[in-house]
Design a protein around this motif. Sequence first.
Motif, short mmCIF file in Angstrom:
data_model
loop_
_atom_site.label_atom_id
_atom_site.label_comp_id
_atom_site.label_asym_id
_atom_site.label_seq_id
_atom_site.Cartn_x
_atom_site.Cartn_y
_atom_site.Cartn_z
N ARG A 216 0.92 -1.13 0.12
CA ARG A 216 0.03 0.04 -0.11
C ARG A 216 0.95 1.18 -0.13
NH1 ARG A 216 -1.47 3.32 4.10
NH2 ARG A 216 -0.56 1.87 5.51
N LEU A 217 1.87 1.34 0.94
CA LEU A 217 2.66 2.51 0.92
C LEU A 217 3.60 2.50 -0.26
CD1 LEU A 217 3.83 2.62 4.60
CD2 LEU A 217 2.03 4.12 3.42
N MET A 218 4.25 1.34 -0.81
CA MET A 218 4.83 1.65 -2.01
C MET A 218 4.07 1.89 -3.26
SD MET A 218 7.99 1.19 -1.25
CE MET A 218 8.66 0.98 -2.81
N THR A 219 2.92 1.67 -3.07
CA THR A 219 1.94 1.98 -4.40
C THR A 219 1.71 3.52 -4.41
OG1 THR A 219 0.84 -0.18 -4.51
CG2 THR A 219 -0.27 1.65 -5.43
N LEU A 220 1.74 3.99 -3.04
CA LEU A 220 1.30 5.42 -2.96
C LEU A 220 2.91 6.23 -3.33
CD1 LEU A 220 0.18 8.00 -1.71
CD2 LEU A 220 1.12 7.29 0.19
N ALA A 221 3.84 5.67 -2.96
CA ALA A 221 5.12 6.22 -3.33
C ALA A 221 5.41 6.23 -4.84
CB ALA A 221 6.55 5.62 -2.55
N THR A 222 5.19 5.12 -5.39
CA THR A 222 5.31 4.87 -6.83
C THR A 222 4.47 5.70 -7.61
OG1 THR A 222 6.37 2.75 -6.26
CG2 THR A 222 5.85 3.24 -8.76
N SER A 223 3.12 5.92 -7.05
CA SER A 223 2.01 6.77 -7.83
C SER A 223 2.67 8.09 -7.79
CB SER A 223 0.68 6.62 -7.25
OG SER A 223 0.33 5.31 -7.37
#
Length: 167
Positions: A74-81
């Motif tokens: 969830r956090l890595m998706t936020l960062a990459t987004s």
Amino acid sequence: EKIEALNADVQEVDDLIATMLNYARLDHPDLEMHWQDVPLDAWLAPLTEKYEGNDKTLEVNCKATGETVRMDPRLMTLATSNLLSNAQQYAASHVRVTVRHTENNVEIRVEDDGSGIPKAERETIFKAFTRLDDSRNRETGGHGLGLAIVARIASLHGGAITVTEST
């Protein structure tokens, strides 16, 4: 027209509040990480699909096909987004995402063909509320929290974020 403008203002405030809450949560001492073993290519595909099909070309190169990494997806998706959104906003016509897994690290490289970030600004852009474009024009972007969020998430994962010249 006034109602549309008012709705746009309300949406902008809502977006700012949501972004500020995301940033504040990342610094909370009780932040709970949801560590999972995640296949990199399966995680990356739906994320990058959201950024395809607009006026800019998106090239995705996952050099970690079938490899699994321990992360909070969830956090890595936020960062990459946040990185992809930034790249899409400032690219002239092309964004390239490269993901590779080495023995101890995962590197997510997001490159665009925009004008770049001046060397003198490359450290400061990861501080909260820092924007290179000081204008208040909605078309120029956010609130200066996106890259600060990326830096914090990278740190929570034992990593870091840097800005370099595109290769």
